[in-house]
Motif scaffolding. Sequence first.
Motif, PDB file in Angstrom:
ATOM      1  N   VAL A   1       0.823  -1.218   0.000  1.00 28.07           N
ATOM      2  CA  VAL A   1       0.000   0.000   0.000  1.00 28.07           C
ATOM      3  C   VAL A   1       0.851   1.260   0.000  1.00 28.07           C
ATOM      4  O   VAL A   1       0.377   2.334  -0.405  1.00 28.07           O
ATOM      5  N   CYS A   2       2.104   1.153   0.426  1.00 29.04           N
ATOM      6  CA  CYS A   2       2.966   2.336   0.486  1.00 29.04           C
ATOM      7  C   CYS A   2       3.788   2.538  -0.786  1.00 29.04           C
ATOM      8  O   CYS A   2       4.023   3.684  -1.206  1.00 29.04           O
TER       9      CYS A   2
ATOM     10  N   VAL B   1      -0.682   6.924   5.277  1.00 26.04           N
ATOM     11  CA  VAL B   1      -1.601   5.790   5.135  1.00 26.04           C
ATOM     12  C   VAL B   1      -2.460   5.662   6.384  1.00 26.04           C
ATOM     13  O   VAL B   1      -3.683   5.471   6.308  1.00 26.04           O
TER      14      VAL B   1
ATOM     15  N   SER C   1      -3.569  10.921  -2.794  1.00 23.70           N
ATOM     16  CA  SER C   1      -3.053   9.742  -2.085  1.00 23.70           C
ATOM     17  C   SER C   1      -4.192   8.889  -1.548  1.00 23.70           C
ATOM     18  O   SER C   1      -4.131   7.657  -1.577  1.00 23.70           O
TER      19      SER C   1
ATOM     20  N   LEU D   1      -4.842   5.051  -2.540  1.00 25.59           N
ATOM     21  CA  LEU D   1      -4.822   4.049  -1.479  1.00 25.59           C
ATOM     22  C   LEU D   1      -6.137   3.284  -1.390  1.00 25.59           C
ATOM     23  O   LEU D   1      -6.154   2.051  -1.402  1.00 25.59           O
TER      24      LEU D   1
ATOM     25  N   ARG E   1      -4.985   0.554  -4.374  1.00 25.74           N
ATOM     26  CA  ARG E   1      -4.023  -0.318  -3.697  1.00 25.74           C
ATOM     27  C   ARG E   1      -4.638  -1.224  -2.635  1.00 25.74           C
ATOM     28  O   ARG E   1      -4.253  -2.388  -2.524  1.00 25.74           O
TER      29      ARG E   1
END
Length: 340
Positions: A28-29, A40, A53, A57, A61
């Motif tokens: 995820v990062c 996150v 972002s 995310l 992701r």
Amino acid sequence: MEKQRIYRYTWGFLFLFAGVAAGLILNVCMGSVRIPVEEVWRILTGKGGEMVSARILLDIRMPRTIAAILLGGALALAGYLLQTFFHNPIAGPFVLGISSGAKMAVALVMVVLMGHSVRVTSADMILSAFLGALLSMGFVLLVSRRMAGMSQLVISGVMIGYICSAITELIVTFAEDSDIVNLHNWAQGSFSGITWEQTELIAAVILVTFLITFSLSKPLGAYQLGESYAQNMGVNIRALRIWLVLLSSILSACIVSFAGPISFVGIATPHLVKRLFGSSRPLLMIPACFLGGSVFCLFCDLLARNLFAPTELNISTVTAIFGAPVVLWVMAKQRKDRGL
């Protein structure tokens, strides 16, 4: 001795859980857009974070990473069930052509229904893949009755896979150009593009299948010791075999429907997990194989996305690089054990 086993099992599960946690965080990062762990956390807890972002995310992701955990675990578990069923260390959905059968059925449904402007749902994909997996499994079972050797069974599975792949290519020949692009991308194997809606369906199917499989731990343990022993222990061999066929086909169908055919995970992971725990007991192997498959696919997907970014590799390319040597090692070990 018992304390040593418990110690080894405990550390084995801790290692696998740590691998899943590390793989989840890294996936995820890391990517073409790096998202710090702190951001996150802020996004997931609703305490802020950049809009771009947050969309990357939450919309891309997270569902992809959760799908990799679930489908990777399902793939390893399907491989373990097939290896137990055939008493064959290199049996797996990909090698035995079961994934190819599921792929053929999904391609047929996609081309026929989409060609007539009919919307194909996730449930349609799973059902068609399940029927295709059952068809291939049926052929493998027929062949296995006439093939005594391990190598002959594997060759037969590969041939069934080639036949299904040839039929798939024939189907693609008559598809529309737009459908060919979708089929090509899906057929290469990837966790890309999986949505939250699909992830929920994947989780529901795999959770139910996992629980049923885990409930069969005791009869599976008896079956591993031989059919005569299992029958003496009161195991219904015919019913158990039917369950193994159905469960492995459902798991294979779920994987192929959403991620396409992924190679070597189902063969390699059970052997790596057995090595880690020093045991083949189903009570341990079923959850351990699931976690091991999750770790395997998380890190392979991480490499596929980041190794040559922004170009993304097919997941099967990476899994083959790490999984194929394990298969070669298993085959060499079998030859050594037989004194050849």
